[in-house]
Design an enzyme around this catalytic site. Sequence first.
Site, PDB file in Angstrom:
ATOM      1  N   GLU A 102      -9.542  10.905  -1.135  1.00 23.99           N
ATOM      2  CA  GLU A 102     -10.218  10.268   0.416  1.00 23.99           C
ATOM      3  C   GLU A 102      -8.922   9.405   1.001  1.00 23.99           C
ATOM      4  O   GLU A 102      -8.476   8.539   0.187  1.00 23.99           O
ATOM      5  CB  GLU A 102     -11.337   9.064  -0.361  1.00 23.99           C
ATOM      6  N   ASP A 117     -14.341  -2.548   2.608  1.00 22.40           N
ATOM      7  CA  ASP A 117     -13.641  -3.122   1.487  1.00 22.40           C
ATOM      8  C   ASP A 117     -13.607  -4.550   0.878  1.00 22.40           C
ATOM      9  O   ASP A 117     -13.588  -5.267   1.176  1.00 22.40           O
ATOM     10  CB  ASP A 117     -12.257  -2.875   2.209  1.00 22.40           C
TER      11      ASP A 117
END
Length: 246
Positions: free
Chosen positions: A34, A45
């Site tokens: 990824e 995040d």
Amino acid sequence: MKKLVAYITAGYPDKNFTVDLALALGENGVDTLELGIPFSDPVADGPVIEAANQRALEAGFRFADILDISASIAPKIDTLWMGYFNPFYQYGMEALLDQAKTLGVNGLIIPDVPYEEAKNYHNLFESRGLANITFVAPTDGEARIATITAEARKFIYLVAYAGITGSGKAEDLAPTLAMIKRHTQTPVYVGFGVNEKTAKEKVQGADGVIVGSAIVNLLLDDTLSNTQKIAQCCALTRTIKSLINE
């Protein structure tokens, strides 16, 4: 064999390091890479990946760098681009997906585009044989899960808890996994909070795990040389791959 997806932040500390790390991970238990595209406001995040994003941007990362990195790694390891919608939209979705297809990138992970909006781009992905990875959260009910997994490709990203990456919360995923499995045969990978201590538990009932913050935390350790960072990341992925397949 249960699968391991590894997230790394592209361009940190530089493009060449990203290529070296990606290829090394592919030889040390990682099935899919990824490749994270740095963005100034990575809303899904936590502080670890956010810090890596910021450092990459401060070091001069440009979107074109992702193309150079992908040209080197995508022929050798299954690669997905993970990024937020704004840079993709600015580039142009058709042009972006054409580039991905040409480079051998197999799909995108876009955490800030909900299913209802992602549907608008379904045909663009399908016509190029690319995956737009589907997200499922423990807060989704069965009717919604049935709808959003109906056309899922490659794998389903099961978010392990409501929140941001790396925060280490725990939720019982068994009911959500059971609902997903009733409606699709697409593999389900669990992400958020996966590390060497949690991977074995989180993979129960799933087909794989996604590891991000645990890897990026090593990349942010300024006491390590680049060679040491790669070695420690590879040791981590080997350990996790072994744990999820015990």
